[in-house]
Design a protein around this motif. Structure first.
Motif, PDB file in Angstrom:
ATOM      1  N   TYR A 122      -1.101  14.304  -2.184  1.00 27.19           N
ATOM      2  CA  TYR A 122      -2.679  14.655  -1.719  1.00 27.19           C
ATOM      3  C   TYR A 122      -3.257  12.992  -1.364  1.00 27.19           C
ATOM      4  O   TYR A 122      -2.833  11.978  -2.360  1.00 27.19           O
ATOM      5  N   LEU A 123      -3.965  13.156  -0.236  1.00 30.97           N
ATOM      6  CA  LEU A 123      -4.274  11.830   0.284  1.00 30.97           C
ATOM      7  C   LEU A 123      -5.720  12.474   0.130  1.00 30.97           C
ATOM      8  O   LEU A 123      -6.053  13.333   0.630  1.00 30.97           O
ATOM      9  N   ASP A 124      -5.820  11.065  -0.450  1.00 30.33           N
ATOM     10  CA  ASP A 124      -7.439  10.951  -0.872  1.00 30.33           C
ATOM     11  C   ASP A 124      -8.007  10.447  -0.857  1.00 30.33           C
ATOM     12  O   ASP A 124      -8.880   9.457  -1.348  1.00 30.33           O
ATOM     13  N   GLY A 125      -8.886  10.086   0.956  1.00 31.91           N
ATOM     14  CA  GLY A 125      -8.974   8.234   0.972  1.00 31.91           C
ATOM     15  C   GLY A 125      -8.480   8.050   1.806  1.00 31.91           C
ATOM     16  O   GLY A 125      -7.316   7.623   1.474  1.00 31.91           O
ATOM     17  N   ALA A 126      -8.336   6.812   2.597  1.00 32.60           N
ATOM     18  CA  ALA A 126      -7.376   6.122   3.069  1.00 32.60           C
ATOM     19  C   ALA A 126      -6.000   5.651   2.022  1.00 32.60           C
ATOM     20  O   ALA A 126      -7.191   4.470   0.945  1.00 32.60           O
ATOM     21  N   LYS A 127      -4.860   5.825   2.298  1.00 34.87           N
ATOM     22  CA  LYS A 127      -3.875   4.471   1.684  1.00 34.87           C
ATOM     23  C   LYS A 127      -3.977   4.680   0.200  1.00 34.87           C
ATOM     24  O   LYS A 127      -3.449   3.969  -1.426  1.00 34.87           O
ATOM     25  N   ASN A 128      -4.125   5.971  -0.620  1.00 39.53           N
ATOM     26  CA  ASN A 128      -4.761   6.836  -1.504  1.00 39.53           C
ATOM     27  C   ASN A 128      -4.434   8.253  -2.094  1.00 39.53           C
ATOM     28  O   ASN A 128      -4.670   8.970  -1.669  1.00 39.53           O
ATOM     29  N   LEU A 129      -2.656   7.649  -1.767  1.00 37.10           N
ATOM     30  CA  LEU A 129      -2.086   8.830  -2.384  1.00 37.10           C
ATOM     31  C   LEU A 129      -2.153   9.379  -3.815  1.00 37.10           C
ATOM     32  O   LEU A 129      -1.179   8.394  -4.869  1.00 37.10           O
ATOM     33  N   VAL A 130      -2.809  10.963  -4.393  1.00 35.14           N
ATOM     34  CA  VAL A 130      -2.240  11.493  -5.610  1.00 35.14           C
ATOM     35  C   VAL A 130      -1.688  12.630  -6.094  1.00 35.14           C
ATOM     36  O   VAL A 130      -1.465  13.231  -5.541  1.00 35.14           O
ATOM     37  N   SER A 187      11.489  10.007  -4.908  1.00 37.48           N
ATOM     38  CA  SER A 187      10.883  11.696  -5.812  1.00 37.48           C
ATOM     39  C   SER A 187       8.879  11.411  -5.139  1.00 37.48           C
ATOM     40  O   SER A 187       8.602  10.909  -5.304  1.00 37.48           O
ATOM     41  N   LEU A 188       9.345  12.977  -5.346  1.00 42.65           N
ATOM     42  CA  LEU A 188       8.158  13.395  -5.068  1.00 42.65           C
ATOM     43  C   LEU A 188       6.404  12.589  -6.413  1.00 42.65           C
ATOM     44  O   LEU A 188       5.641  11.613  -5.409  1.00 42.65           O
ATOM     45  N   ASP A 189       6.738  12.175  -6.990  1.00 41.67           N
ATOM     46  CA  ASP A 189       6.180  11.392  -8.690  1.00 41.67           C
ATOM     47  C   ASP A 189       6.154   9.733  -7.321  1.00 41.67           C
ATOM     48  O   ASP A 189       5.290   9.484  -8.403  1.00 41.67           O
ATOM     49  N   GLU A 190       6.825   9.664  -6.902  1.00 45.07           N
ATOM     50  CA  GLU A 190       6.642   8.310  -5.940  1.00 45.07           C
ATOM     51  C   GLU A 190       6.820   8.263  -4.588  1.00 45.07           C
ATOM     52  O   GLU A 190       6.666   7.320  -4.747  1.00 45.07           O
ATOM     53  N   ALA A 191       5.685   9.435  -4.521  1.00 44.60           N
ATOM     54  CA  ALA A 191       4.978   9.599  -2.936  1.00 44.60           C
ATOM     55  C   ALA A 191       3.871   7.949  -2.645  1.00 44.60           C
ATOM     56  O   ALA A 191       4.073   7.626  -1.512  1.00 44.60           O
ATOM     57  N   ALA A 192       3.408   7.622  -3.603  1.00 45.30           N
ATOM     58  CA  ALA A 192       2.054   6.651  -3.511  1.00 45.30           C
ATOM     59  C   ALA A 192       2.766   5.407  -3.057  1.00 45.30           C
ATOM     60  O   ALA A 192       3.035   4.464  -1.701  1.00 45.30           O
ATOM     61  N   ARG A 193       4.243   5.319  -3.378  1.00 43.92           N
ATOM     62  CA  ARG A 193       5.088   3.771  -3.470  1.00 43.92           C
ATOM     63  C   ARG A 193       6.072   4.767  -1.951  1.00 43.92           C
ATOM     64  O   ARG A 193       6.326   2.997  -1.441  1.00 43.92           O
ATOM     65  N   ALA A 194       6.408   5.294  -1.938  1.00 40.82           N
ATOM     66  CA  ALA A 194       7.152   6.026  -0.662  1.00 40.82           C
ATOM     67  C   ALA A 194       6.031   5.285   0.764  1.00 40.82           C
ATOM     68  O   ALA A 194       6.212   5.137   1.383  1.00 40.82           O
ATOM     69  N   PHE A 195       4.862   5.420   0.089  1.00 38.69           N
ATOM     70  CA  PHE A 195       3.752   5.435   1.657  1.00 38.69           C
ATOM     71  C   PHE A 195       3.586   4.112   1.900  1.00 38.69           C
ATOM     72  O   PHE A 195       3.432   3.883   3.037  1.00 38.69           O
ATOM     73  N   ASP A 196       3.250   3.723   0.517  1.00 42.01           N
ATOM     74  CA  ASP A 196       3.088   1.983   1.170  1.00 42.01           C
ATOM     75  C   ASP A 196       3.660   1.187   1.255  1.00 42.01           C
ATOM     76  O   ASP A 196       3.838   0.485   2.536  1.00 42.01           O
ATOM     77  N   ILE A 197       5.106   0.958   1.485  1.00 36.34           N
ATOM     78  CA  ILE A 197       6.228   0.874   1.765  1.00 36.34           C
ATOM     79  C   ILE A 197       6.764   1.273   3.372  1.00 36.34           C
ATOM     80  O   ILE A 197       6.214   0.474   4.207  1.00 36.34           O
ATOM     81  N   ALA A 198       6.271   2.980   4.148  1.00 38.25           N
ATOM     82  CA  ALA A 198       6.145   3.152   5.125  1.00 38.25           C
ATOM     83  C   ALA A 198       5.270   2.107   6.010  1.00 38.25           C
ATOM     84  O   ALA A 198       5.475   2.417   7.143  1.00 38.25           O
TER      85      ALA A 198
END
Ligand SMILES: [Zn+2]
Ligand SMILES: [Zn+2]
Length: 347
Positions: free
Chosen positions: A9-17, A321-332
């Motif tokens: 989930y995106l829970d506020g800008a730049k916060n993927l949980v 992986s889905l567990d690493e989504a926050a890192r994936a979005f940070d890189i993107a």
């Protein structure tokens, strides 16, 4: 109690949980898709960065992702076009089917479209989604799940290039070498356009364009784009210019790069006002087309991939992986690690 499944989930800008969602129910005309691969799109990154826009606010925890492939795990009683176990690409826009646009085949313009990961409609960074069965396209064995997820952005490119009227042996210039620009370049090449040039500010992306067969590339970093192109020695004007940057100043410059009688195809999304020297449009008799998403492209794009005519794997630089989504979005978001297309392997 409904089964719980994993979702990002995106829970506020730049916060993927990472949290859970209910396993979706299916209606009679829907299928349950076990999500396999999801590509991160520029629009996902935009929502990640902003936490929602004025026009499309995000009010609570929200699921991104609309470039999707998966496996059909269950289907409603009316579904005839799919079998359980089918590997599928997901066309993300569910349209009304009744309006003048839907009925004339331009369903990308439907006002009542519900498009995955366009607020308030949730996306697919979740283990299962339910989706209209006739928007699920079986993938032949030749196409992997990762490639299947890229049928969607390839559709954007296919639609814009076909709509531009580009023909064999006509020249084209692609402004912007992000995933969409590179796919537009590939489609233009497939149509037999030459010479094809690609313009960007990133040497790494331009090197890939060159490797994929661009006739020439021009780095316009810190330079005025029209002068940089004119000075490049690769010609001044092109039959079709594809604007894939979504940058206002580039949009303003683009008309100076179009041949007389040529075509400017606007693909990149710029939500602002870009001044254009209108006399150039008149003097050069430029046709300008906007392209919004795509319609009726999935079977054609899958056909091109199946036959090896459209290769997209070379655009994928990262897998998570889905567990690493926050890192994936940070890189993107930071465009770090020379990323181009990032895939999240959900299942
Ligand atoms: Zn997309
Ligand atoms: Zn409609």
């Amino acid at each position: 109690m409904a089964d719980k499944i994993k979702a990002a989930y995106l829970d506020g800008a730049k916060n993927l949980v990472l949290s859970t969602a209910d396993r979706p129910e299916i209606k009679s005309d829907e299928a349950l898709v076990k999500v396999k691969s999801v590509g991160i799109c520029g629009s996902d990154v935009m929502y990640y960065r902003t936490g929602g826009t004025k026009k499309r606010p995000i009010t609570g925890p929200y699921i991104l992702g609309h470039e999707v492939s998966g496996i059909v795990e269950d289907k409603g009683s009316d579904v005839k076009n799919l079998n359980i176990g089918d590997r599928v690409a997901v066309e993300p826009g569910i349209t009304c089917g009744r309006c003048q646009y839907c009925k004339s085949g331009k369903y990308n313009l439907c006002k009542d479209v519900k498009f995955l990961a366009t607020p308030p409609v949730d996306g697919a960074l979740v283990e299962y989604i339910s989706h209209k069965a006739d928007l699920l396209y079986p993938l032949p064995d030749e196409i992997s799940f990762d490639e299947g997820a890229l049928v969607e952005p390839s559709s954007v490119a296919f639609y814009s290039v076909v709509k531009s009227g580009l023909k064999t042996a006509k020249s084209s210039l692609v402004l912007g070498a992000g995933p969409i620009g590179l796919l537009v370049f590939k489609m233009a090449k497939l149509l037999g356009s030459f010479p094809i040039g690609v313009v960007d500010v990133d040497d790494n992306r331009l090197a890939l364009a060159k490797k994929l067969g661009a006739d020439f590339t021009i780095n316009v970093k810190d330079r005025e784009i029209v002068k940089a192109v004119y000075d490049s020695g690769f010609g001044d004007e092109y039959d079709v210019v594809f604007e894939c940057t979504g940058v206002g100043s580039v949009i303003s410059s683009s008309v100076f790069l179009v041949k007389k009688g040529g075509h400017l195809s606007m693909v990149g999304i710029f939500d602002g006002t870009a001044p254009i020297r209108t006399k150039e449009i008149i003097d050069r008799e430029i046709t300008i087309t906007g392209t919004y998403r795509f319609s009726n492209t999935f079977p054609d794009v899958i056909g091109l991939m199946e036959r090896g005519m459209l290769e997209v794997r070379s655009l994928i630089t990262h897998y998570f992986s889905l567990d690493e989504a926050a890192r994936a979005f940070d890189i993107a978001d930071k465009r770090s690690e020379n990323c181009i297309k990032i895939i999240i392997r959900v299942g």
